[in-house]
Design an enzyme around this catalytic site. Structure first.
Site, PDB file in Angstrom:
ATOM      1  N   SER A  90       0.785  -1.239   0.000  1.00 46.91           N
ATOM      2  CA  SER A  90       0.000   0.000   0.000  1.00 46.91           C
ATOM      3  C   SER A  90       0.811   1.280   0.000  1.00 46.91           C
ATOM      4  O   SER A  90       0.238   2.369  -0.114  1.00 46.91           O
ATOM      5  CB  SER A  90      -0.964   0.006   1.191  1.00 46.91           C
ATOM      6  OG  SER A  90      -2.017  -0.885   0.950  1.00 46.91           O
ATOM      7  N   PHE A 148      -9.713 -12.317   0.839  1.00 48.44           N
ATOM      8  CA  PHE A 148      -8.743 -12.933   1.738  1.00 48.44           C
ATOM      9  C   PHE A 148      -9.337 -13.305   3.092  1.00 48.44           C
ATOM     10  O   PHE A 148      -8.660 -13.243   4.119  1.00 48.44           O
ATOM     11  CB  PHE A 148      -7.533 -12.014   1.896  1.00 48.44           C
ATOM     12  CG  PHE A 148      -6.916 -11.657   0.567  1.00 48.44           C
ATOM     13  CD1 PHE A 148      -6.514 -12.647  -0.315  1.00 48.44           C
ATOM     14  CD2 PHE A 148      -6.800 -10.333   0.184  1.00 48.44           C
ATOM     15  CE1 PHE A 148      -5.979 -12.336  -1.552  1.00 48.44           C
ATOM     16  CE2 PHE A 148      -6.267  -9.999  -1.047  1.00 48.44           C
ATOM     17  CZ  PHE A 148      -5.851 -11.008  -1.920  1.00 48.44           C
ATOM     18  N   GLN A 150      -9.878 -16.227   3.894  1.00 42.18           N
ATOM     19  CA  GLN A 150      -8.941 -17.284   4.238  1.00 42.18           C
ATOM     20  C   GLN A 150      -7.593 -16.911   3.622  1.00 42.18           C
ATOM     21  O   GLN A 150      -7.492 -16.728   2.407  1.00 42.18           O
ATOM     22  CB  GLN A 150      -9.419 -18.640   3.709  1.00 42.18           C
ATOM     23  CG  GLN A 150     -10.733 -19.108   4.321  1.00 42.18           C
ATOM     24  CD  GLN A 150     -10.624 -19.324   5.814  1.00 42.18           C
ATOM     25  OE1 GLN A 150      -9.616 -19.866   6.305  1.00 42.18           O
ATOM     26  NE2 GLN A 150     -11.644 -18.915   6.563  1.00 42.18           N
ATOM     27  N   THR A 151      -6.574 -16.810   4.442  1.00 43.44           N
ATOM     28  CA  THR A 151      -5.323 -16.203   4.010  1.00 43.44           C
ATOM     29  C   THR A 151      -4.661 -16.920   2.844  1.00 43.44           C
ATOM     30  O   THR A 151      -4.428 -16.337   1.790  1.00 43.44           O
ATOM     31  CB  THR A 151      -4.347 -16.119   5.196  1.00 43.44           C
ATOM     32  OG1 THR A 151      -4.939 -15.324   6.214  1.00 43.44           O
ATOM     33  CG2 THR A 151      -3.029 -15.490   4.775  1.00 43.44           C
ATOM     34  N   ARG A 313       0.001   9.184   5.305  1.00 44.73           N
ATOM     35  CA  ARG A 313      -0.342   8.941   6.708  1.00 44.73           C
ATOM     36  C   ARG A 313       0.595   9.722   7.617  1.00 44.73           C
ATOM     37  O   ARG A 313       1.789   9.857   7.332  1.00 44.73           O
ATOM     38  CB  ARG A 313      -0.228   7.445   7.020  1.00 44.73           C
ATOM     39  CG  ARG A 313      -0.638   7.076   8.433  1.00 44.73           C
ATOM     40  CD  ARG A 313      -0.670   5.565   8.613  1.00 44.73           C
ATOM     41  NE  ARG A 313      -1.625   4.964   7.701  1.00 44.73           N
ATOM     42  CZ  ARG A 313      -2.953   4.959   7.878  1.00 44.73           C
ATOM     43  NH1 ARG A 313      -3.478   5.555   8.938  1.00 44.73           N
ATOM     44  NH2 ARG A 313      -3.748   4.384   7.007  1.00 44.73           N
ATOM     45  N   THR A 327       2.288   2.713   5.249  1.00 41.87           N
ATOM     46  CA  THR A 327       2.622   1.313   5.479  1.00 41.87           C
ATOM     47  C   THR A 327       2.212   0.499   4.257  1.00 41.87           C
ATOM     48  O   THR A 327       1.379   0.932   3.467  1.00 41.87           O
ATOM     49  CB  THR A 327       1.881   0.770   6.705  1.00 41.87           C
ATOM     50  OG1 THR A 327       0.493   1.105   6.590  1.00 41.87           O
ATOM     51  CG2 THR A 327       2.426   1.357   7.988  1.00 41.87           C
ATOM     52  N   GLY A 328       2.797  -0.687   4.132  1.00 45.66           N
ATOM     53  CA  GLY A 328       2.419  -1.567   3.043  1.00 45.66           C
ATOM     54  C   GLY A 328       2.404  -3.008   3.497  1.00 45.66           C
ATOM     55  O   GLY A 328       3.327  -3.456   4.181  1.00 45.66           O
ATOM     56  N   SER A 354       4.411 -11.851   5.992  1.00 46.08           N
ATOM     57  CA  SER A 354       3.166 -11.117   6.245  1.00 46.08           C
ATOM     58  C   SER A 354       2.206 -12.050   6.972  1.00 46.08           C
ATOM     59  O   SER A 354       2.473 -13.233   7.161  1.00 46.08           O
ATOM     60  CB  SER A 354       2.539 -10.635   4.932  1.00 46.08           C
ATOM     61  OG  SER A 354       2.137 -11.734   4.133  1.00 46.08           O
ATOM     62  N   ASN A 355       1.065 -11.473   7.388  1.00 53.02           N
ATOM     63  CA  ASN A 355       0.061 -12.202   8.166  1.00 53.02           C
ATOM     64  C   ASN A 355       0.635 -12.709   9.487  1.00 53.02           C
ATOM     65  O   ASN A 355       0.256 -13.766   9.973  1.00 53.02           O
ATOM     66  CB  ASN A 355      -0.534 -13.363   7.364  1.00 53.02           C
ATOM     67  CG  ASN A 355      -1.843 -13.869   7.965  1.00 53.02           C
ATOM     68  OD1 ASN A 355      -2.675 -13.080   8.398  1.00 53.02           O
ATOM     69  ND2 ASN A 355      -2.031 -15.178   7.996  1.00 53.02           N
TER      70      ASN A 355
END
Length: 405
Positions: A90, A148, A150-151, A313, A327-328, A354-355
């Site tokens: 992002s 998403f 479910q990842t 931001r 952030t991304g 990630s996650n």
């Protein structure tokens, strides 16, 4: 092992720009000297929590500091390199916002004009303006909550899929809007998908062409690409690893993907060097008019200790200093990219996973080490609820139950 290197680089002179509205301490204070040891400790903690690698680049008044920990490729065992490219998620939104603000500077766009003036019939409400999109106040539902839920299975379903912008918008419009136009901040990737549609309609060119012509070439960014719908990251890069929802499950190599589910909301590839160069240029007014920068820094509340402008931001740190950027989060990568108000100090940090709630919360602490000095980044930081990402953080590849940015 951690690698720390330093290189002196020139800082270009720029004209003074209007300052944003900010907390008194942030407006009056100067960032303390950065805590490089603390920053290195934060990166090490991220790897101890499951990230294969983590790195940061801090540019500070003409001196650059690089720190890398862990590996870029788990299979090959290659150490993470300071110049490795990665998916920035992002942070792409700031690029898209800059292009639209340039178009506003050129008189091709009014921030307060209805989106439907340029894209007739696209949105169900003529009151939704370009400003509403760029500040996440359109009320358009975020379609990624469905994609998403479910990842891993959600990711695999779209890994190689190519969407049109219209298909993504249609996924959003299946749902009721979350707020009236101009209402409270509510983060949604749909806003910046529509931003991409506007860029292409107003210029007659793909977003890749406009990013290249308006940002990449003027700033001489050598690691920044918009390769959609190709699946590969050009050149030497960090592989990205997605953490499954189920505990004690192997990481999923998510490096190769179209990122077509995000496009102008999150599909750019870059490096820590390029991101620092980009953010410094944004905040110094090198990419927009003074009025455009002022518009970017018109803040609305966006969670504890932060606010959102137009694709930008603001974070208010523990020492009273405010920093500006984005952030991304895209499958396999967490990115923090922020700079001081004058653009003289900038930090870009990456974890190639990630996650992971713990890693995400830990990487937030890089900002305190970089901008608040000794000891600020060594605490526990913002605590995340079990099973969620760090509070007020957006992770596009997580479940709808995750606390959002």
């Amino acid at each position: 092992m951690a690698l720390l290197s330093l290189l002196a680089v020139p800082a270009p002179a720029v004209a003074a720009q209007p300052r944003p509205t900010a907390p008194p301490a942030a407006a009056a204070g100067v960032p303390p000297q950065p805590d490089l040891a603390g920053l290195r400790d934060v990166l090490r903690t991220a790897t101890e929590q499951g990230a294969p690698g983590a790195m940061a680049r801090l540019d500070d008044g003409g001196t650059a500091h690089w720190l890398t920990v862990g590996v870029a490729d788990r299979s090959a065992g290659r150490a993470l390199g300071a110049g490795d490219r990665f998916r920035i998620g992002s942070v792409t939104k700031t690029f898209s916002a800059v292009v639209l603000l340039q178009l506003a500077d050129e008189g091709k766009l009014s921030l307060d004009a209805p989106v439907n003036r340029h894209l007739p019939g696209l949105l169900p409400d003529d009151r939704i303006t370009v400003r509403h999109l760029l500040s996440h106040r359109s009320g358009l539902y975020d379609y990624t909550d469905d994609l998403f839920a479910q990842t891993v299975s959600g990711f695999e379903a779209v890994r190689t899929k190519v969407f049109t912008y219209r298909q993504l918008v249609d996924l959003s419009l299946r749902h009721a809007r979350t707020t009236d136009p101009g209402g409270a901040y509510s983060y949604s990737n749909t806003n910046f998908v529509v931003a991409g549609m506007l860029i292409e309609k107003l210029t007659g060119h793909p977003v890749a062409t406009e990013y290249q012509r308006r940002i990449v070439e003027p700033l001489k960014l050598r690691d920044t690409f918009y390769v959609h719908p190709d699946t590969a990251i050009p050149g030497t890069h960090a592989r990205g690893y997605l953490t499954p929802d189920a505990p004690a499950t192997a990481l999923v190599d998510a490096t190769r993907q179209t990122v077509s589910w995000a496009q102008s909301a999150g599909a750019i590839v870059s490096s820590t060097r390029d991101l620092n160069t980009f953010l410094s240029a944004v905040l110094r007014g090198q990419l927009t008019s003074a009025e455009g920068l002022e518009q970017m820094r018109r803040w609305v509340p966006a969670g504890t200790g932060q606010a959102y402008g137009l694709g930008l931001r603001r974070r208010d740190l523990s020492c009273g200093v405010s920093v500006y950027g984005h952030t991304g989060a895209v499958q396999g990568y967490y990115t923090y990219a922020f700079a001081s108000a004058d653009g003289r100090r900038s930090l870009s940090a990456l974890a190639n996973t990630s996650n992971s709630a713990r890693v995400h919360a830990t990487m937030l602490r890089t900002l305190d080490s970089a901008f608040c000095g000794t000891g600020a980044g060594t605490g526990t930081g913002t605590k995340a609820r079990k099973g969620t990402a760090a509070p007020y953080e957006r992770a596009e590849d997580t479940t709808p139950a995750t606390v959002r940015e």
